[in-house]
Enzyme design. Structure first.
Site, PDB file in Angstrom:
ATOM      1  N   SER A  68       0.840  -1.192   0.000  1.00 14.36           N
ATOM      2  CA  SER A  68       0.000   0.000   0.000  1.00 14.36           C
ATOM      3  C   SER A  68       0.879   1.248   0.000  1.00 14.36           C
ATOM      4  CB  SER A  68      -0.965  -0.038   1.178  1.00 14.36           C
ATOM      5  OG  SER A  68      -2.004   0.895   1.018  1.00 14.36           O
ATOM      6  N   ASP A  84      -8.955  -5.424  -5.356  1.00 20.20           N
ATOM      7  CA  ASP A  84      -8.522  -4.368  -4.456  1.00 20.20           C
ATOM      8  C   ASP A  84      -9.459  -3.169  -4.579  1.00 20.20           C
ATOM      9  OD1 ASP A  84      -7.125  -2.274  -3.119  1.00 20.20           O
ATOM     10  OD2 ASP A  84      -5.232  -3.300  -3.491  1.00 20.20           O
ATOM     11  N   HIS A 116      -7.060  -5.876  -1.009  1.00 22.98           N
ATOM     12  CA  HIS A 116      -5.920  -5.170  -0.452  1.00 22.98           C
ATOM     13  C   HIS A 116      -5.421  -5.931   0.777  1.00 22.98           C
ATOM     14  CE1 HIS A 116      -3.886  -1.256  -0.714  1.00 22.98           C
ATOM     15  NE2 HIS A 116      -3.886  -1.185   0.606  1.00 22.98           N
TER      16      HIS A 116
END
Length: 419
Positions: free
Chosen positions: A243, A341, A374
């Site tokens: 991330s 995601d 994610h």
């Protein structure tokens, strides 16, 4: 009062449906939290669904009033089985990415045990302590307090000349710490002879860009100077992160020795020999025009991270954007992103990979993981186990294809890298 059977099954079905086909738009953040845990814990939830349904029928029989609940349980089980299947596909997706980028003979034939699902480990996915790995905690890599501390994970057995991995945590540049991310990968690599360094760095809004990446580069300088004291080879350092950490890792890979990002330590070597960003933010400046990237620019980056008008100070955002910092001198990259995601859309990774492949002289592997949300690698799961092992194979390839060099640490007594 405990929820009744029908309510439990309805809740599980909703969670499963969101994991199979996540909600988008304004619901993307709650969709992430619910979908991430459901997808990565799908085997456990499948077993619980079956056990709950069997126990309910054993207690009450097949009553007409329970038909809806049992139907929802069956639908949940089918969805969870689909999620288990997507996790299992990660093995082939990762291997395909590596062979396409590195060639079918990129390394030794993987050990069948290395490709198998570690079911015993997955039974207790949040228990990640490994007696074969030593952890040296809270080492200062720069002055400034707890946000400038790092941990070193390494094999218990003494050694020297070991390759090094730098792990940069995520958390939207505003939260997170070195203790909670990248642990499955670092533990696995340390068991296989690597030295892994996990860092804290200054967080927004107290810190403003580029303090985050400057700190990461200071950590790299510390590694070059000191990692031989922990058995590491400062001549081979790879970087990873997820991330916001993926953004920082990619930027480290693309801005080696940039004096503008090394105030007061411009002479330090901040190059890396390989980069493995997971579900990273690549379009920091939203120059691609993507709607999600523009929304992130307005609502997060301009307000809390950079603190400048992105129109008036566009150049500052471009300088911080991996998509706009691509260079032909980039190290080998292995970009990993989840198909589902909802926080950083997969199209951002696709565009980054497309541009990087067009410019870079080094291999760029890309694994797009079906069914993955994610943060799929935070704890051991079917998917993360295959990703971890694939990253290890990629890094070993990068290590064997990096020319040996005498590093500052070796010159001061650290052993040179062994082959």
């Amino acid at each position: 009062m405990q929820p009744n059977f029908r309510l439990r099954r309805a809740l599980q079905l909703a969670l499963t449906a969101n994991a199979v086909r996540p909600l988008r738009g304004r619901a993307s953040i709650p969709a992430f939290f619910a979908g991430w845990l459901t997808a990565e814990l799908a085997p456990h939830l499948l077993a619980l669904t079956a056990a709950d349904s069997a126990a309910h029928v054993a207690r009450n029989g097949l009553r007409r009033s329970d038909r809806l609940g049992l139907t929802m349980a069956a639908a949940s089980a089918a969805g969870l089985a689909t999620l288990v299947g997507s996790g299992l596909r990660a093995r082939d997706e990762v291997e395909k990415a590596l062979t396409e980028a590195l060639g079918s003979d990129y390394g030794d034939e993987p050990d069948p045990a290395d490709l198998a699902v570690p079911w015993r480990q997955l039974l207790l996915p949040f228990r990640m302590h490994d007696p074969q790995v030593r952890r040296d905690r809270n080492i200062a890599y720069a002055t400034g307090g707890k946000r400038f501390l790092l941990d070193v994970r390494r094999p218990v057995e003494p050694g020297s000349g070991r390759p090094v991995l730098l792990q940069v945590h995520g958390g939207a540049w505003m939260v997170g710490n070195k203790d909670r991310q990248g642990i499955p990968l670092m533990t696995y690599l340390a068991r296989h002879g690597w030295v892994c360094v996990a860092i804290n760095y200054p967080l927004s809004p107290a810190a403003r860009w580029p303090e985050h990446v400057v700190a990461a580069k200071r950590a790299l300088a510390w590694i070059r100077e000191h990692i031989h004291e922990y058995g590491g080879d400062p001549g081979f350092v790879a970087v990873t992160g997820g991330s916001a950490g993926g953004h920082l890792a990619a930027l480290l890979g693309l801005t080696a020795n940039d004096p503008l990002l090394q105030p007061g330590f411009a002479e330090a070597d901040t190059s890396v020999q390989a980069c493995v960003p997971h579900y990273g933010v690549y379009d920091f400046a939203a120059t691609s025009g993507d709607r999600a990237s523009r929304a992130r620019l307005r609502t997060v980056l301009a307000k809390y991270v950079v603190g400048k008008d992105p129109v008036e100070f566009l150049d500052d955002y471009v300088a911080a954007s991996p998509l706009d910092r691509i260079t032909g001198n980039a190290p080998p990259f292995f970009v990993i992103h989840g198909e589902h995601d909802t926080l950083v859309p997969v199209r951002e990774a696709r565009e980054f990979v497309r541009r990087l492949r067009a410019a870079s002289a080094k291999p760029v592997a890309y694994a797009e993981l079906s069914g993955a949300q994610h943060a799929f690698d935070i704890f051991p799961s079917i998917r993360s186990a295959h990703v971890v092992r694939g990253v290890h194979r990629f890094l070993e390839w990068a290590r064997t294809h990096t020319p040996a060099q005498v590093s500052p640490g070796a010159a001061r007594g650290g052993a040179p890298r062994s082959r």
